[in-house]
Motif scaffolding. Structure first.
Motif, PDB file in Angstrom:
ATOM      1  N   SER A  82      48.676  37.840  43.675  1.00 52.95           N
ATOM      2  CA  SER A  82      49.824  36.995  43.324  1.00 52.95           C
ATOM      3  C   SER A  82      51.004  37.842  42.838  1.00 52.95           C
ATOM      4  CB  SER A  82      49.439  35.933  42.291  1.00 52.95           C
ATOM      5  OG  SER A  82      49.182  36.500  41.036  1.00 52.95           O
ATOM      6  N   ARG A  83      50.726  38.936  42.130  1.00 50.39           N
ATOM      7  CA  ARG A  83      51.803  39.828  41.683  1.00 50.39           C
ATOM      8  C   ARG A  83      52.419  40.566  42.873  1.00 50.39           C
ATOM      9  NH1 ARG A  83      48.302  40.863  37.294  1.00 50.39           N
ATOM     10  NH2 ARG A  83      47.649  42.821  38.204  1.00 50.39           N
ATOM     11  N   VAL A  84      51.573  41.069  43.767  1.00 48.76           N
ATOM     12  CA  VAL A  84      52.064  41.804  44.931  1.00 48.76           C
ATOM     13  C   VAL A  84      52.921  40.912  45.812  1.00 48.76           C
ATOM     14  CG1 VAL A  84      51.329  42.862  47.122  1.00 48.76           C
ATOM     15  CG2 VAL A  84      50.188  43.493  44.999  1.00 48.76           C
ATOM     16  N   ARG A  85      52.480  39.678  45.999  1.00 43.83           N
ATOM     17  CA  ARG A  85      53.188  38.746  46.889  1.00 43.83           C
ATOM     18  C   ARG A  85      54.279  37.950  46.176  1.00 43.83           C
ATOM     19  NH1 ARG A  85      50.898  34.789  49.694  1.00 43.83           N
ATOM     20  NH2 ARG A  85      52.129  35.300  51.522  1.00 43.83           N
ATOM     21  N   LYS A  86      54.328  38.102  44.867  1.00 37.89           N
ATOM     22  CA  LYS A  86      55.309  37.354  44.059  1.00 37.89           C
ATOM     23  C   LYS A  86      55.173  35.841  44.287  1.00 37.89           C
ATOM     24  CE  LYS A  86      58.653  41.076  43.743  1.00 37.89           C
ATOM     25  NZ  LYS A  86      58.190  42.190  44.469  1.00 37.89           N
ATOM     26  N   SER A  88      52.498  32.321  43.018  1.00 38.29           N
ATOM     27  CA  SER A  88      51.644  31.893  41.913  1.00 38.29           C
ATOM     28  C   SER A  88      50.176  32.168  42.251  1.00 38.29           C
ATOM     29  CB  SER A  88      51.842  30.395  41.630  1.00 38.29           C
ATOM     30  OG  SER A  88      51.218  29.621  42.632  1.00 38.29           O
ATOM     31  N   SER A  89      49.394  32.354  41.220  1.00 36.81           N
ATOM     32  CA  SER A  89      47.968  32.592  41.431  1.00 36.81           C
ATOM     33  C   SER A  89      47.302  31.347  42.017  1.00 36.81           C
ATOM     34  CB  SER A  89      47.283  33.027  40.137  1.00 36.81           C
ATOM     35  OG  SER A  89      47.480  32.075  39.128  1.00 36.81           O
ATOM     36  N   LYS A  90      47.849  30.176  41.700  1.00 34.71           N
ATOM     37  CA  LYS A  90      47.309  28.930  42.260  1.00 34.71           C
ATOM     38  C   LYS A  90      47.485  28.913  43.789  1.00 34.71           C
ATOM     39  CE  LYS A  90      47.644  23.919  41.937  1.00 34.71           C
ATOM     40  NZ  LYS A  90      48.321  22.778  41.336  1.00 34.71           N
ATOM     41  N   THR A  91      48.638  29.375  44.270  1.00 40.27           N
ATOM     42  CA  THR A  91      48.883  29.443  45.716  1.00 40.27           C
ATOM     43  C   THR A  91      47.926  30.427  46.374  1.00 40.27           C
ATOM     44  OG1 THR A  91      51.223  28.909  45.404  1.00 40.27           O
ATOM     45  CG2 THR A  91      50.629  29.991  47.475  1.00 40.27           C
ATOM     46  N   VAL A  92      47.760  31.581  45.770  1.00 44.10           N
ATOM     47  CA  VAL A  92      46.853  32.595  46.313  1.00 44.10           C
ATOM     48  C   VAL A  92      45.428  32.052  46.326  1.00 44.10           C
ATOM     49  CG1 VAL A  92      45.871  34.896  45.949  1.00 44.10           C
ATOM     50  CG2 VAL A  92      48.329  34.520  45.629  1.00 44.10           C
ATOM     51  N   ARG A  93      45.031  31.403  45.265  1.00 45.75           N
ATOM     52  CA  ARG A  93      43.682  30.829  45.175  1.00 45.75           C
ATOM     53  C   ARG A  93      43.468  29.804  46.295  1.00 45.75           C
ATOM     54  NH1 ARG A  93      43.684  30.395  40.196  1.00 45.75           N
ATOM     55  NH2 ARG A  93      42.394  32.170  39.742  1.00 45.75           N
ATOM     56  N   GLN A  94      44.471  28.963  46.551  1.00 48.19           N
ATOM     57  CA  GLN A  94      44.353  27.957  47.607  1.00 48.19           C
ATOM     58  C   GLN A  94      44.255  28.619  48.986  1.00 48.19           C
ATOM     59  OE1 GLN A  94      43.799  24.582  47.255  1.00 48.19           O
ATOM     60  NE2 GLN A  94      43.285  24.910  49.408  1.00 48.19           N
TER      61      GLN A  94
END
Length: 127
Positions: A82-86, A88-94
């Motif tokens: 999520s930090r690398v892609r800028k 949210s962690s919720k988006t990455v998790r989904q």
């Protein structure tokens, strides 16, 4: 006595020059081998990445899911991704949930293992 000392010094110098020449040739040969190995390694890496991309395409992943898949395979955590892609962690998790569902893989370890096993397959060498 001086001529003997001079002869010994000349012999030592000649031997040193020959050894240096030999070492330089050997170093040159090793550099060529390293360049060849680096080229082979790069080609293998590109081939492996291409195989991963092909499989991700076969699973029908979106561009974002493909990017996240590669980062998961590299071992990044969801927070790091999520930090690398800028995003949210919720988006990455989904996205990760979608990746696992589409690939029928249960998690990040199986995802990495799926591709590592391909690397470990014996090569078919034609004789």
């Amino acid at each position: 006595m001086e001529s003997i000392s001079f002869s010994i010094l000349a012999l030592i110098l000649l031997t040193t020059i020959k050894e240096r020449s030999s070492l330089l040739r050997s170093l040159g040969d090793r550099e060529k081998k390293l360049e060849t190995l680096a080229g082979t390694s790069n080609a293998l890496s590109q081939d492996f990445l291409s195989r991963i991309q092909t499989q991700l395409d076969l699973w029908g992943l979106t561009p974002s899911e493909k990017e996240i898949s590669l980062l998961l395979i590299k071992g990044l955590s969801l927070e790091e991704i999520s930090r690398v892609r800028k995003t949210s962690s919720k988006t990455v998790r989904q996205h990760a949930v979608n990746i696992y569902a589409k690939s029928k893989i249960e998690g990040r370890h199986q995802l990495s293992a799926y591709f590592i096993e391909e690397l470990l397959q014996p090569c078919d060498h034609k004789k």
